[in-house]
Write a protein that holds these residues in place. Structure first.
Motif, short mmCIF file in Angstrom:
data_model
loop_
_atom_site.label_atom_id
_atom_site.label_comp_id
_atom_site.label_asym_id
_atom_site.label_seq_id
_atom_site.Cartn_x
_atom_site.Cartn_y
_atom_site.Cartn_z
N VAL A 69 43.57 45.73 38.19
CA VAL A 69 42.32 45.79 37.83
C VAL A 69 42.01 44.50 36.89
O VAL A 69 42.68 44.31 35.71
N GLN A 70 41.29 43.58 37.20
CA GLN A 70 41.19 42.30 36.54
C GLN A 70 39.53 41.98 36.13
O GLN A 70 38.72 42.20 37.45
N LYS A 71 39.21 41.74 35.07
CA LYS A 71 37.92 41.39 34.83
C LYS A 71 37.16 40.34 35.73
O LYS A 71 37.75 39.31 35.61
N HIS A 72 35.99 40.58 36.40
CA HIS A 72 35.45 39.41 36.99
C HIS A 72 34.70 38.36 36.03
O HIS A 72 34.20 38.88 35.06
N PRO A 73 35.09 37.15 36.30
CA PRO A 73 34.48 36.13 35.42
C PRO A 73 32.80 36.18 35.06
O PRO A 73 32.32 35.67 34.29
N GLU A 74 32.11 36.91 36.16
CA GLU A 74 30.79 37.03 36.13
C GLU A 74 30.44 38.31 35.90
O GLU A 74 29.40 38.74 35.04
N LYS A 75 30.74 39.14 36.92
CA LYS A 75 30.13 40.53 36.52
C LYS A 75 31.28 41.67 37.38
O LYS A 75 31.95 41.39 38.29
N GLY A 76 31.46 42.71 36.60
CA GLY A 76 32.39 43.88 37.15
C GLY A 76 33.78 43.50 36.96
O GLY A 76 34.30 42.88 36.17
N ALA A 77 34.42 43.85 38.21
CA ALA A 77 36.06 43.73 38.05
C ALA A 77 36.53 43.45 39.51
O ALA A 77 35.96 43.97 40.59
N MET A 78 37.53 43.11 39.68
CA MET A 78 38.14 42.87 41.00
C MET A 78 39.45 43.87 41.23
O MET A 78 40.38 43.96 40.02
N LEU A 79 39.41 44.65 42.11
CA LEU A 79 40.54 45.58 42.36
C LEU A 79 41.39 45.12 43.56
O LEU A 79 40.89 45.08 44.67
N VAL A 80 42.69 44.91 43.23
CA VAL A 80 43.50 44.06 44.40
C VAL A 80 44.81 45.04 44.35
O VAL A 80 45.31 45.53 43.28
N ALA A 81 45.17 45.30 45.61
CA ALA A 81 46.55 45.95 45.68
C ALA A 81 47.04 45.44 46.93
O ALA A 81 46.45 44.83 47.83
N THR A 82 48.56 45.24 46.99
CA THR A 82 49.18 44.80 48.48
C THR A 82 50.61 45.32 48.16
O THR A 82 50.89 45.72 47.18
N ASP A 83 51.16 45.61 49.48
CA ASP A 83 52.55 46.22 49.74
C ASP A 83 53.33 45.06 50.20
O ASP A 83 54.47 45.24 50.58
N GLY A 84 52.72 43.83 50.30
CA GLY A 84 53.55 42.63 50.72
C GLY A 84 53.32 42.35 51.98
O GLY A 84 53.65 41.14 52.71
N HIS A 85 52.84 43.31 52.71
CA HIS A 85 52.38 43.08 54.18
C HIS A 85 50.83 43.12 54.19
O HIS A 85 50.57 42.33 55.19
N ARG A 86 50.13 43.68 53.53
CA ARG A 86 48.90 43.48 53.83
C ARG A 86 48.19 43.78 52.29
O ARG A 86 48.92 44.02 51.37
N MET A 87 46.82 43.25 52.15
CA MET A 87 46.39 43.15 50.89
C MET A 87 44.86 43.42 51.00
O MET A 87 44.13 43.12 51.99
N ILE A 88 44.32 44.13 50.20
CA ILE A 88 42.95 44.29 49.81
C ILE A 88 42.30 43.67 48.59
O ILE A 88 42.89 43.87 47.40
N VAL A 89 40.95 43.16 48.53
CA VAL A 89 40.43 42.64 47.48
C VAL A 89 39.10 43.34 47.43
O VAL A 89 38.34 42.94 48.24
N VAL A 90 38.74 43.94 46.44
CA VAL A 90 37.37 44.96 46.30
C VAL A 90 36.83 44.36 45.04
O VAL A 90 37.48 44.24 43.89
N HIS A 91 35.52 44.23 45.08
CA HIS A 91 34.68 43.58 43.99
C HIS A 91 33.89 44.96 43.62
O HIS A 91 33.13 45.43 44.31
N ASP A 92 34.43 45.43 42.41
CA ASP A 92 33.41 46.40 42.11
C ASP A 92 32.57 45.75 40.80
O ASP A 92 32.61 45.54 39.68
N GLN A 93 31.20 45.81 41.31
CA GLN A 93 30.48 44.90 40.57
C GLN A 93 29.72 45.48 39.55
O GLN A 93 29.31 45.00 38.49
N TYR A 94 29.87 47.01 39.39
CA TYR A 94 29.16 47.68 38.27
C TYR A 94 30.34 48.20 37.50
O TYR A 94 30.22 48.82 36.46
N ALA A 95 31.70 47.74 37.49
CA ALA A 95 32.85 48.17 36.69
C ALA A 95 32.78 47.68 35.35
O ALA A 95 32.16 46.40 35.01
N ILE A 96 33.11 48.52 34.25
CA ILE A 96 33.38 47.98 32.89
C ILE A 96 34.85 48.17 32.70
O ILE A 96 35.36 49.21 32.91
#
Length: 236
Positions: A32-59
């Motif tokens: 969970v990383q704070k987005h530089p403009e709004k919300g947060a970036m949620l990132v997960a990976t197992d080394g074979h696949r990765m997903i990046v999700v922008h939760d724009q309303y996150a605090i």
């Protein structure tokens, strides 16, 4: 303490790619990383696949976190549609902690986006733990040039339901513990041949969908790493 509020839908989507490898414990959660403009970036990976999700309303806190969940959608006995307009709320200490944190899933009031209420959908204790580790720099894995449609040599779109169909079909014909789908095409616009290296008695044909190209999402707010500098010979 500060309050962290995450979209439950975004969190569960990211959690699909967390690692189960105990030796890579720092990948066993969602970054969970704070987005530089709004919300947060949620990132997960197992080394074979990765997903990046922008939760724009996150605090979220200013500091990055790796959060581990003690629950999944199946364990909650809810579907993605049930999760709907709900958020996970947890009080987070200012510094990293090994103490499990109690969380709640709340419903967002339709007329007040910053007001939440419990509707009894989820019962029982929900635990969020912070993983003591450093999440790798996921931006280095992104093939940035692929977002440039003009520079991309192949831009093919498929219906994910059809991909899943072949995966299920080949699983009936293979004794392998993990199956691999291989897609090949001779020319742009041709149908793709779908095979599984462990299945010798079947193959599939898959037609690509039209369009499907995309440029880098505006919310990504990251740029491709600069190319390495080349050493220039000194003038004689």
């Amino acid at each position: 303490m500060s309050r962290m509020i995450l979209s439950t839908s975004c969190l569960l989507a990211a959690a699909q790619c967390i690692s189960t490898d105990e030796t890579r414990y720092y990948l066993a959660g969602v970054s969970v990383q704070k987005h530089p403009e709004k919300g947060a970036m949620l990132v997960a990976t197992d080394g074979h696949r990765m997903i990046v999700v922008h939760d724009q309303y996150a605090i979220v806190p200013e500091r990055p976190m790796i959060v581990s969940l003690n629950w999944k959608a199946k364990e909650l006995k809810v579907t993605p549609k049930d999760i709907g307009n709900r958020v996970l709320i947890v009080e987070v200490p200012e510094k990293r902690t090994s103490t499990p944190m109690m969380a709640q899933i709340m419903s967002v009031a339709l007329d007040h986006a910053d007001q939440y209420e419990s509707d009894g959908l989820v019962k029982g204790a929900l635990i969020v733990e912070e993983i003591d580790g450093t999440f790798p720099d996921w931006t280095r894995v992104v093939p940035w040039k692929t977002f440039d449609l003009q520079a991309c040599t192949a831009n093919v779109a498929f219906d994910p339901r059809y991909i899943a169909t072949f995966s299920t079909a080949f699983s009936f014909l293979s004794f392998a513990s993990d199956n691999t789908l291989v897609l090949r095409s001779g020319a742009t616009g041709d149908p793709f041949i779908v095979t599984d290296p462990s299945v010798m008695n079947a193959f599939g044909i898959l037609m690509p969908k039209r369009g499907g190209g995309m440029s880098a999402p505006l919310w990504l707010a990251h740029k491709a790493p600069p190319p390495p500098k080349e050493d220039t010979p000194e003038a004689a």
